[in-house]
Design a protein around this motif. Structure first.
Motif, PDB file in Angstrom:
ATOM      1  N   ALA A 345      12.119  26.074  34.606  1.00 44.83           N
ATOM      2  CA  ALA A 345      11.963  24.691  35.049  1.00 44.83           C
ATOM      3  C   ALA A 345      13.083  23.844  34.454  1.00 44.83           C
ATOM      4  O   ALA A 345      13.307  23.861  33.248  1.00 44.83           O
ATOM      5  CB  ALA A 345      10.612  24.152  34.612  1.00 44.83           C
ATOM      6  N   ARG A 346      13.743  23.094  35.293  1.00 43.37           N
ATOM      7  CA  ARG A 346      14.852  22.246  34.844  1.00 43.37           C
ATOM      8  C   ARG A 346      14.632  20.828  35.359  1.00 43.37           C
ATOM      9  O   ARG A 346      14.513  20.614  36.568  1.00 43.37           O
ATOM     10  CB  ARG A 346      16.193  22.792  35.342  1.00 43.37           C
ATOM     11  N   GLY A 347      14.550  19.891  34.420  1.00 42.91           N
ATOM     12  CA  GLY A 347      14.416  18.494  34.812  1.00 42.91           C
ATOM     13  C   GLY A 347      13.090  18.153  35.469  1.00 42.91           C
ATOM     14  O   GLY A 347      13.013  17.211  36.257  1.00 42.91           O
ATOM     15  N   VAL A 348      12.029  18.888  35.142  1.00 41.45           N
ATOM     16  CA  VAL A 348      10.717  18.640  35.746  1.00 41.45           C
ATOM     17  C   VAL A 348      10.014  17.516  34.990  1.00 41.45           C
ATOM     18  O   VAL A 348      10.008  17.490  33.754  1.00 41.45           O
ATOM     19  CB  VAL A 348       9.862  19.918  35.743  1.00 41.45           C
ATOM     20  N   ARG A 349       9.387  16.593  35.721  1.00 43.77           N
ATOM     21  CA  ARG A 349       8.647  15.487  35.124  1.00 43.77           C
ATOM     22  C   ARG A 349       7.186  15.563  35.587  1.00 43.77           C
ATOM     23  O   ARG A 349       6.908  15.508  36.793  1.00 43.77           O
ATOM     24  CB  ARG A 349       9.244  14.146  35.534  1.00 43.77           C
ATOM     25  N   LEU A 368       9.028  32.040  30.095  1.00 38.96           N
ATOM     26  CA  LEU A 368       9.107  33.459  30.391  1.00 38.96           C
ATOM     27  C   LEU A 368      10.253  33.709  31.370  1.00 38.96           C
ATOM     28  O   LEU A 368      10.419  32.955  32.330  1.00 38.96           O
ATOM     29  CB  LEU A 368       7.782  33.938  30.986  1.00 38.96           C
ATOM     30  N   TYR A 369      11.034  34.745  31.116  1.00 37.16           N
ATOM     31  CA  TYR A 369      12.186  35.154  31.925  1.00 37.16           C
ATOM     32  C   TYR A 369      13.376  34.206  31.798  1.00 37.16           C
ATOM     33  O   TYR A 369      14.518  34.661  31.758  1.00 37.16           O
ATOM     34  CB  TYR A 369      11.803  35.323  33.402  1.00 37.16           C
ATOM     35  N   ALA A 370      13.152  32.917  31.751  1.00 36.72           N
ATOM     36  CA  ALA A 370      14.232  31.949  31.553  1.00 36.72           C
ATOM     37  C   ALA A 370      13.625  30.712  30.899  1.00 36.72           C
ATOM     38  O   ALA A 370      12.453  30.403  31.112  1.00 36.72           O
ATOM     39  CB  ALA A 370      14.901  31.583  32.877  1.00 36.72           C
ATOM     40  N   PRO A 371      14.412  29.988  30.109  1.00 39.04           N
ATOM     41  CA  PRO A 371      13.834  28.838  29.402  1.00 39.04           C
ATOM     42  C   PRO A 371      13.537  27.675  30.338  1.00 39.04           C
ATOM     43  O   PRO A 371      14.271  27.423  31.301  1.00 39.04           O
ATOM     44  CB  PRO A 371      14.923  28.467  28.392  1.00 39.04           C
ATOM     45  N   ASN A 372      12.444  26.969  30.060  1.00 37.06           N
ATOM     46  CA  ASN A 372      12.266  25.634  30.619  1.00 37.06           C
ATOM     47  C   ASN A 372      13.182  24.691  29.859  1.00 37.06           C
ATOM     48  O   ASN A 372      13.252  24.750  28.620  1.00 37.06           O
ATOM     49  CB  ASN A 372      10.819  25.186  30.471  1.00 37.06           C
ATOM     50  N   THR A 373      13.897  23.849  30.549  1.00 36.57           N
ATOM     51  CA  THR A 373      14.849  22.959  29.893  1.00 36.57           C
ATOM     52  C   THR A 373      14.719  21.538  30.423  1.00 36.57           C
ATOM     53  O   THR A 373      14.393  21.318  31.595  1.00 36.57           O
ATOM     54  CB  THR A 373      16.303  23.437  30.112  1.00 36.57           C
ATOM     55  N   ASP A 374      14.965  20.569  29.516  1.00 37.68           N
ATOM     56  CA  ASP A 374      15.029  19.157  29.886  1.00 37.68           C
ATOM     57  C   ASP A 374      13.850  18.755  30.767  1.00 37.68           C
ATOM     58  O   ASP A 374      14.003  18.088  31.789  1.00 37.68           O
ATOM     59  CB  ASP A 374      16.352  18.852  30.589  1.00 37.68           C
ATOM     60  N   SER A 375      12.643  19.169  30.373  1.00 36.45           N
ATOM     61  CA  SER A 375      11.451  18.859  31.148  1.00 36.45           C
ATOM     62  C   SER A 375      10.444  18.145  30.257  1.00 36.45           C
ATOM     63  O   SER A 375      10.513  18.238  29.031  1.00 36.45           O
ATOM     64  CB  SER A 375      10.847  20.134  31.743  1.00 36.45           C
ATOM     65  N   SER A 376       9.479  17.445  30.878  1.00 35.91           N
ATOM     66  CA  SER A 376       8.600  16.612  30.059  1.00 35.91           C
ATOM     67  C   SER A 376       7.202  16.500  30.642  1.00 35.91           C
ATOM     68  O   SER A 376       6.999  16.590  31.857  1.00 35.91           O
ATOM     69  CB  SER A 376       9.193  15.210  29.895  1.00 35.91           C
ATOM     70  N   PHE A 377       6.233  16.292  29.729  1.00 32.16           N
ATOM     71  CA  PHE A 377       4.875  15.870  30.046  1.00 32.16           C
ATOM     72  C   PHE A 377       4.724  14.454  29.483  1.00 32.16           C
ATOM     73  O   PHE A 377       4.813  14.264  28.270  1.00 32.16           O
ATOM     74  CB  PHE A 377       3.851  16.789  29.403  1.00 32.16           C
TER      75      PHE A 377
END
Length: 724
Positions: A345-349, A368-377
């Motif tokens: 996940a990239r840039g998910v809000r 998993l498999y690739a990092p989530n980056t620059d995302s937020s809750f």
């Protein structure tokens, strides 16, 4: 996600106005949560225990497997058939949603009364979607007792009006009622393709799957309109891209499907909004994609204004979901997660959502498999996850958790978990900066039944690997945690360190045991952390394994109300217990974390503080000087040391040359007793006593050894420290 093996007189405040109208106060004395935290909600909730009833109030209770423990505010009202609970309406409303539970295997109804007048319509209640068993998850018991049922009242009610619900033909436990002013149905957008034009059946009698597929194909680049009605789908949708799926509102347009979209990739620009997807998921089957969205919506997509209920997971997101926005949705009664960003996940809000009654993490990022980056809750309101965390971040880079409100977590979970628990490989651990800011946690944290071990309201967990990311925890409010406020742990039991953590600007009220629960090596800096109503002691500092190292709490100033340290690492503090008076005759080093300049083979530092005189620490050979250090957990007025070697006659007499050093912070050491020779002789028990001068106060005790006539290494089977 739920860990399969996590190592990891309660405060009785009942529900209060948590934020943005989540809960209306049951008692005026309960403390209010941070007003800025949580979602802006279209409804106001009122606790059943705040109403007028002839039923039985249950709770408060935090015991896993009880109805009260899973209830909002840990309290509810049990109604026998014919009994009712009456709510005072807090706002103008024309609709109500009720969270309830009925005994397993039963169903019935709630009659509804407005100002004493019985309505023709009832609220259906059933156990069909409740009582979930997950035997493959260690520590799980039957859970997920509650469900939600909703009704348009057919009239407007005003603040101060009375709405009552009455059990009809079945015992019903009523938890909370949500009152909402629902707007009129929206109109069909110009140019939209209606699913009914393609043959969809709004009565729910026919299968509308192909009609939805045909409408999506026809509306490519435009809008698919889902008018008011119930539409039944028997299969999932795929190939969804460059299209908007829009309903007349989540109270009017409903899709009955346990799997809505299931696709591994999409070109994106998918916008889903303003209808309900209500499934028929009655068990948790992890191999089945029983989710609203399973996979990818593609880049630059959005999900908003949705009502998602009776699914396994709301959104299980894999593949490309770059810049996805998930906002202003309701996710209720899922048997597993509410939403999981499952890597890449990239840039998910994810913001402004309301989640209630999840059977696993309500919101999770799992790299998993690739990092989530620059995302937020951000600004989400979460209540009653019943088998895991409110919010969980499992790995990932540059992640933010901001201004969320989490309440009433149950077994195996914290309010917020920042973790390197991987579950599977390949996994991307935490990296960059993890921002945890402005969150409010109410009655969060739980007892892990696998280890009879408390879990904190906010947990930093080096489960499978060291935490090396920068973790900034700021402006946190923690109220009525049944156990600890902040926990630092290596939940896999390996003692991986948690480092680079800052906790700044926290308010802790009525925590059951301690403010800081440190169970692994590492460090954190605390500043402006204010605590009141601490149940046992300020700090529990007992890293595991005992020889793994120390956890250092750096004082950044402005901390008040939590300076005391739990005195006995062999026991867990219990809620409201208070810190026991130390036994003045006890050995201060027993069970405390020990380190050394070096060790030989299996003769590790912890063996000199394990209470067993037959095991011993031995330093690296032929490499004097050597040192052995123990963290006593708090500054102590040590007056006497007893140094032991194994009592066996096989040990020859020897002389060790050593000095005693001390430190209050674990960094700067001063000499307490100058270097001298000490004779160890099996004929006199192989024991030496060292007297420390009066006025000696130290937390970190170090023995510096420069010679040993019996072996070219430093050796101790026990280093004991006493107050007299």
């Amino acid at each position: 996600m739920t860990a399969t093996a996590r190592s990891v007189a309660l405060p009785s405040a009942v529900a209060t106005a948590l934020a943005a109208g989540l809960l209306t106060a049951a008692t005026a004395a309960a403390p209010a949560a941070h007003a800025a935290a949580g979602a802006t909600l279209p409804f106001t909730s009122v606790e059943a225990e705040a109403g007028t009833t002839g039923g039985t109030r249950i709770g408060p209770d935090h015991t896993q497997g009880t109805l009260a423990s899973e209830a909002s505010g840990r309290q509810a009202v049990r109604l026998a058939s014919g009994q009712r609970v009456e709510f005072t309406v807090p706002r103008a409303a024309n609709a109500v949603n009720v969270a309830y539970s009925v005994p397993d295997g039963q169903s019935g109804a709630l009659n509804v009364y407005v100002n004493g007048q019985k309505l023709a319509r009832t609220l259906a209640v059933t156990s069909k979607y409740s009582y979930i068993d997950t035997s493959w998850i260690a520590g799980a018991k039957t859970h997920h007792f509650y469900d939600n049922t909703r009704l348009l009242l057919g009239q407007n009610v005003q603040p101060g009006d009375k709405v009552a619900v009455e059990a009809a033909g079945v015992q019903v436990t009523v938890d909370v009622a949500d009152f909402e002013q629902v707007a009129a149905p929206a109109a069909k957008p110009a140019g939209a393709v209606s699913v009914t034009d393609k043959g969809a059946d709004p009565s729910g009698g026919g299968d509308s799957t192909q009609a939805f597929r045909d409408a999506i194909s026809a509306a490519r680049g435009g809008v698919v309109w889902i008018p008011p009605g119930d539409f039944r789908l028997t299969a999932s949708l795929g190939g969804v891209e460059n299209v908007t799926l829009q309903g007349a509102g989540s109270w009017y347009s409903a899709v009955r499907a346990s799997r809505f979209i299931d696709q591994s990739s999409s070109a994106g620009s998918v916008h889903i909004k303003d209808f309900a997807v209500i499934g028929e998921v009655t068990e948790r089957v992890d191999s089945s994609p029983d989710n609203f969205v399973n996979g990818s919506l593609g880049p630059n997509s959005s999900v908003s204004g949705m009502w998602l209920q009776h699914l396994k997971v709301g959104l299980w997101l894999m593949g490309n979901n770059d810049n996805l926005v998930v906002e202003n949705n309701r996710v209720l009664d899922t048997t597993a997660d509410g939403l999981n960003l499952n890597g890449n996940a990239r840039g998910v809000r994810v913001r402004g959502n309301f989640l209630r009654n999840q059977g696993d993490d309500s919101l999770a990022m799992w790299s998993l498999y690739a990092p989530n980056t620059d995302s937020s809750f951000e600004n989400n309101t979460i209540t009653q996850p019943n088998l895991a965390n409110g919010i969980a971040i499992y790995g990932g880079t540059d992640i933010a958790v901001r201004n969320n409100l989490v309440a009433d977590t149950n077994a195996l979970g914290s309010g917020i978990a920042i973790s390197n628990q991987k579950f599977l490989d390949p996994f991307s651990p935490l990296a960059g900066t993890i921002t945890v800011d402005g969150n409010t946690l109410v009655r969060t944290g739980a007892l892990n039944p696998n280890w009879n071990h408390p879990m904190g309201a906010l947990r930093v967990d080096s489960y499978d690997s060291a935490i090396n990311a920068t973790v900034d925890i700021t402006d946190t409010t923690i109220t009525d945690s049944p156990y600890s406020a902040f926990e630092f742990v290596s939940g896999g039991g390996h003692g991986h360190p948690t480092s680079n953590v800052t906790v700044r600007g926290a308010t802790v009220r009525n925590t059951g045991t301690v403010v800081v629960q440190a169970e692994t090596q590492g460090s954190a800096r605390f500043a402006d952390v204010l605590a009141t109503g601490v149940g046992a002691a300020g700090i529990y500092n007992c890293p595991y394994p005992s020889d793994s190292g120390t956890f250092t709490l750096a004082d950044g100033g402005g901390n008040t109300g939590w300076s005391s340290t739990w005195s006995d690492c062999s026991t867990w503090p219990q809620p409201g217990q208070g810190n026991p008076d130390p036994d003045p005759g006890r050995n201060l080093t027993k069970g405390r974390p020990a380190t050394a300049s070096g060790s030989q083979d299996v003769y590790t530092p912890g063996k000199a503080a394990d209470g067993d005189a037959n095991s011993y620490w031995e330093s690296a050979n032929n490499a004097f000087p050597q040192s052995w250090t123990v963290d006593l957990g708090a500054s102590e007025a040590v007056r006497r040391l007893v140094l032991r070697l194994p009592p066996s006659s096989a040990w020859q007499a020897r002389t060790q040359t050593l000095s005693v050093q001390g430190s209050t912070d674990g960094s700067g050491y001063t000499t307490v007793v100058a270097s001298k020779d000490y004779r160890f002789d099996p004929a006199t028990g192989n024991t030496v006593t060292v007297t420390l001068p009066g006025g000696t106060g130290l937390r970190h005790l170090r023995l510096q050894v420069t010679a040993n006539t019996g072996w070219p290494a430093a050796q101790f089977s026990e280093v004991e420290a006493y107050l007299s």
